[in-house]
Design a protein around this motif. Structure first.
Motif, PDB file in Angstrom:
ATOM      1  N   PRO A  46      30.223  88.310   0.149  1.00  0.00           N
ATOM      2  CA  PRO A  46      30.733  88.135   1.515  1.00  0.00           C
ATOM      3  C   PRO A  46      31.304  86.747   1.774  1.00  0.00           C
ATOM      4  CG  PRO A  46      28.607  89.240   1.527  1.00  0.00           C
ATOM      5  CD  PRO A  46      28.822  88.750   0.122  1.00  0.00           C
ATOM      6  N   ALA A  47      30.687  85.713   1.166  1.00  0.00           N
ATOM      7  CA  ALA A  47      31.160  84.348   1.390  1.00  0.00           C
ATOM      8  C   ALA A  47      32.583  84.159   0.876  1.00  0.00           C
ATOM      9  CB  ALA A  47      30.213  83.346   0.723  1.00  0.00           C
ATOM     10  N   VAL A  48      32.904  84.813  -0.244  1.00  0.00           N
ATOM     11  CA  VAL A  48      34.246  84.708  -0.816  1.00  0.00           C
ATOM     12  C   VAL A  48      35.193  85.733  -0.200  1.00  0.00           C
ATOM     13  CG1 VAL A  48      35.591  84.930  -2.941  1.00  0.00           C
ATOM     14  CG2 VAL A  48      33.364  83.786  -2.988  1.00  0.00           C
ATOM     15  N   GLY A  49      34.727  86.986  -0.116  1.00  0.00           N
ATOM     16  CA  GLY A  49      35.605  88.061   0.325  1.00  0.00           C
ATOM     17  C   GLY A  49      35.899  88.064   1.798  1.00  0.00           C
ATOM     18  N   GLY A  50      34.928  87.634   2.642  1.00  0.00           N
ATOM     19  CA  GLY A  50      35.136  87.659   4.082  1.00  0.00           C
ATOM     20  C   GLY A  50      36.360  86.881   4.531  1.00  0.00           C
ATOM     21  N   PRO A  51      36.456  85.578   4.209  1.00  0.00           N
ATOM     22  CA  PRO A  51      37.636  84.805   4.615  1.00  0.00           C
ATOM     23  C   PRO A  51      38.932  85.328   3.984  1.00  0.00           C
ATOM     24  CG  PRO A  51      35.818  83.346   4.027  1.00  0.00           C
ATOM     25  CD  PRO A  51      35.414  84.721   3.609  1.00  0.00           C
ATOM     26  N   MET A  52      38.876  85.742   2.718  1.00  0.00           N
ATOM     27  CA  MET A  52      40.086  86.255   2.083  1.00  0.00           C
ATOM     28  C   MET A  52      40.552  87.545   2.740  1.00  0.00           C
ATOM     29  SD  MET A  52      39.661  85.665  -2.034  1.00  0.00           S
ATOM     30  CE  MET A  52      41.332  86.295  -2.296  1.00  0.00           C
ATOM     31  N   HIS A  93      45.646  88.649   2.921  1.00  0.00           N
ATOM     32  CA  HIS A  93      45.584  90.085   2.682  1.00  0.00           C
ATOM     33  C   HIS A  93      46.083  90.479   1.297  1.00  0.00           C
ATOM     34  CE1 HIS A  93      45.995  90.219   7.330  1.00  0.00           C
ATOM     35  NE2 HIS A  93      44.747  89.999   6.963  1.00  0.00           N
ATOM     36  N   GLY A  94      47.283  90.033   0.929  1.00  0.00           N
ATOM     37  CA  GLY A  94      47.827  90.380  -0.385  1.00  0.00           C
ATOM     38  C   GLY A  94      46.996  89.820  -1.522  1.00  0.00           C
ATOM     39  N   PRO A  95      46.718  88.501  -1.523  1.00  0.00           N
ATOM     40  CA  PRO A  95      45.884  87.933  -2.590  1.00  0.00           C
ATOM     41  C   PRO A  95      44.511  88.583  -2.687  1.00  0.00           C
ATOM     42  CG  PRO A  95      47.013  86.183  -1.415  1.00  0.00           C
ATOM     43  CD  PRO A  95      47.292  87.447  -0.666  1.00  0.00           C
ATOM     44  N   TYR A  96      43.949  88.995  -1.541  1.00  0.00           N
ATOM     45  CA  TYR A  96      42.627  89.635  -1.555  1.00  0.00           C
ATOM     46  C   TYR A  96      42.658  90.927  -2.363  1.00  0.00           C
ATOM     47  CZ  TYR A  96      38.410  91.948   0.253  1.00  0.00           C
ATOM     48  OH  TYR A  96      37.203  92.589   0.366  1.00  0.00           O
ATOM     49  N   GLY A 111      29.378  93.829  -2.428  1.00  0.00           N
ATOM     50  CA  GLY A 111      29.537  92.557  -1.733  1.00  0.00           C
ATOM     51  C   GLY A 111      30.726  92.513  -0.806  1.00  0.00           C
ATOM     52  N   GLN A 112      31.563  93.559  -0.809  1.00  0.00           N
ATOM     53  CA  GLN A 112      32.763  93.583   0.031  1.00  0.00           C
ATOM     54  C   GLN A 112      32.707  94.617   1.151  1.00  0.00           C
ATOM     55  OE1 GLN A 112      34.870  91.106  -0.540  1.00  0.00           O
ATOM     56  NE2 GLN A 112      33.473  90.603  -2.210  1.00  0.00           N
ATOM     57  N   PHE A 113      31.791  95.564   1.064  1.00  0.00           N
ATOM     58  CA  PHE A 113      31.797  96.687   1.994  1.00  0.00           C
ATOM     59  C   PHE A 113      31.803  96.252   3.461  1.00  0.00           C
ATOM     60  CE2 PHE A 113      30.099 100.550  -0.565  1.00  0.00           C
ATOM     61  CZ  PHE A 113      31.323 100.604  -1.211  1.00  0.00           C
ATOM     62  N   GLU A 114      30.840  95.413   3.829  1.00  0.00           N
ATOM     63  CA  GLU A 114      30.670  95.056   5.230  1.00  0.00           C
ATOM     64  C   GLU A 114      31.185  93.661   5.532  1.00  0.00           C
ATOM     65  OE1 GLU A 114      26.584  95.740   6.151  1.00  0.00           O
ATOM     66  OE2 GLU A 114      26.664  97.857   5.613  1.00  0.00           O
ATOM     67  N   SER A 115      31.927  93.071   4.605  1.00  0.00           N
ATOM     68  CA  SER A 115      32.469  91.731   4.834  1.00  0.00           C
ATOM     69  C   SER A 115      33.975  91.739   4.603  1.00  0.00           C
ATOM     70  CB  SER A 115      31.780  90.715   3.924  1.00  0.00           C
ATOM     71  OG  SER A 115      31.924  91.082   2.551  1.00  0.00           O
ATOM     72  N   GLY A 116      34.398  91.436   3.362  1.00  0.00           N
ATOM     73  CA  GLY A 116      35.820  91.301   3.085  1.00  0.00           C
ATOM     74  C   GLY A 116      36.619  92.567   3.337  1.00  0.00           C
ATOM     75  N   LEU A 117      36.112  93.694   2.855  1.00  0.00           N
ATOM     76  CA  LEU A 117      36.867  94.938   3.002  1.00  0.00           C
ATOM     77  C   LEU A 117      36.917  95.364   4.462  1.00  0.00           C
ATOM     78  CD1 LEU A 117      38.441  97.017   1.436  1.00  0.00           C
ATOM     79  CD2 LEU A 117      36.321  98.263   0.996  1.00  0.00           C
TER      80      LEU A 117
END
Length: 424
Positions: free
Chosen positions: A359-365, A370-373, A226-232
């Protein structure tokens, strides 16, 4: 089994042609705008969430073969219509058909693999499926990248046409399969009167080990896929200064590690407790998130940041290679013989939910916090280890370590209402 795996690889090859370019196709090539492209991707995921709750019961009543054929034909129609879609309604409808078809294929294929394997071959069968899926996606994406041309809509029509053809090939191969029932499942659970009396969903929700596995599965998919193409990806570009082209290199490294390590890792996994293997994956992913954190927060050179970021994707791939022969076979071993399809569908639904929420959670974070993510997902990874060890207490010895039952056909003893309690 060989035919099932071949069809699985070809359908993954077809998906690899189009999935990386779907957003660009809708937003830029068809000039429907970023909002429509986002809606198409949302409908693609939503269709899976709508279809999966009904899939398992149909698989268990009618068998996985007709479900797989129907899903493949549906996905083929969706892919072909997407290649011709020139309006918003056409693009949205095509995404719904494609999303529902590809989602329903997952539990149908998993059930076919369960029926065609026994306790001694199931771990390797699911590892092979995961290996071929990633190989097909990687090769499809690589070839598709050389065909695609934003200035020529016809090049995208070719991509979607190839994808549609691959789904029809999968349907044709499935038609040629004479599907057995797994001997190990029949001998251990020829009938499950208790599960049938309670009803499918009630039986599943009353099965504590399966519920714990679903919770664990949600965290696994949320914290990785869920983080590969969004948050990460957002974190890498914003915090680590990673070039967009390097994101492709990182994803390629992830796939390469899976392809190279899958069968090496399999030898390690086959003789060890599944719960402990999953716990080790949590630790590996915690290290991966720390490496990603160093890339964005370590204040080193850009070369070091890039190397750390790519390494993080590689470590995720190593964990994925360890999970593929572990989690899916465990779902099968927990399921009553009459409910294999429903258990596989429930776990596929959990995966889709995690891929929608991630993605909904990780994208904005990832883009702004950056640190909290990084801290959040290091903790999620450590939580995977704790949840896995807790799950191990609910499993029978053979469910947790199938090699213990290699001299016996017995896979598991299933009690949906209550599972083995840990010794006092």
């Amino acid at each position: 089994m060989r035919r099932i795996q071949a069809g699985n690889a070809l359908s993954a090859f077809g998906l690899g042609f189009t999935v990386p370019y779907l957003y660009v196709y809708v937003a830029q090539v068809r000039d429907l705008g970023a909002t429509t492209a986002g809606a198409v991707l949302a409908v693609f995921a939503l269709a899976a969430l709508v279809a999966l709750p009904f899939t398992g019961r149909v698989i268990d009543r009618r068998g996985p073969l007709p479900v797989l054929v129907g899903a493949a034909v549906l996905a083929s129609v969706g892919a072909a219509s997407m290649g011709l879609a020139g309006s918003v309604p056409a693009a949205v409808l095509s995404a719904a058909l494609l999303g529902a078809g590809t989602a329903v294929m997952q539990p149908a294929l998993a059930t076919m693999i369960v029926w065609s394997s026994d306790a001694s071959t199931r771990t390797r069968a699911f590892a092979t499926q995961f290996f071929l899926q990633n190989l097909g996606l990687g090769i499809g994406g690589l070839i598709g990248g050389h065909i695609v041309d934003e200035s020529r809509p016809g090049s995208f029509l070719l991509l979607f046409g190839i994808e549609a053809a691959m789904f029809l090939v999968l349907a044709g191969i499935a038609f040629s399969v004479r599907l057995p029932r797994s001997l190990s499942l029949q001998e251990v659970r020829p009938e499950n009167a208790e599960a049938k009396a309670k009803g499918g969903m009630r039986a599943l929700l009353g099965h504590r080990a399966m519920v714990q596995l679903c919770v664990l599965g949600f965290v696994l998919f949320f914290a990785c896929y869920g983080q590969f193409e969004s948050g990460l990806a957002a974190y890498g570009t914003e915090a680590a200064g990673i070039e967009p082209a390097t994101l492709g290199t990182a994803l390629a490294a992830n796939t390469a590690v899976i392809v190279v390590a899958q069968f090496v890792v399999l030898k390690f996994v086959e003789r060890r407790r599944r719960s402990r293997v999953i716990a080790v994956v949590g630790l590996i992913w915690a290290v991966a998130w720390i490496a990603a954190g160093y890339a964005g927060l370590g204040h080193g050179s850009q070369a070091m940041a890039t190397a750390a970021f790519v390494s993080a994707y590689g470590l995720f791939g190593l964990g994925e290679a360890m999970l593929s022969p572990t989690v899916a076979p465990l779902v099968a071993d927990l399921a009553p013989e009459a409910m294999v399809g429903q258990y596989n569908s429930a776990f596929a639904l959990v995966k889709q939910l995690a891929l929608a929420v991630g993605p909904a959670v990780g994208g904005p974070m990832g883009a702004a916090l950056h640190g909290p993510y990084i801290v959040t997902f290091v903790l999620f990874s450590l939580g995977i280890s704790l949840l896995a060890l807790r799950l191990g207490r609910r499993l029978t010895p053979v469910q947790d370590q199938p090699s213990l039952g290699s001299r016996s056909r017995v896979v598991a003893t299933h009690k949906p209402a209550e599972q083995m309690e840990p010794a006092a």
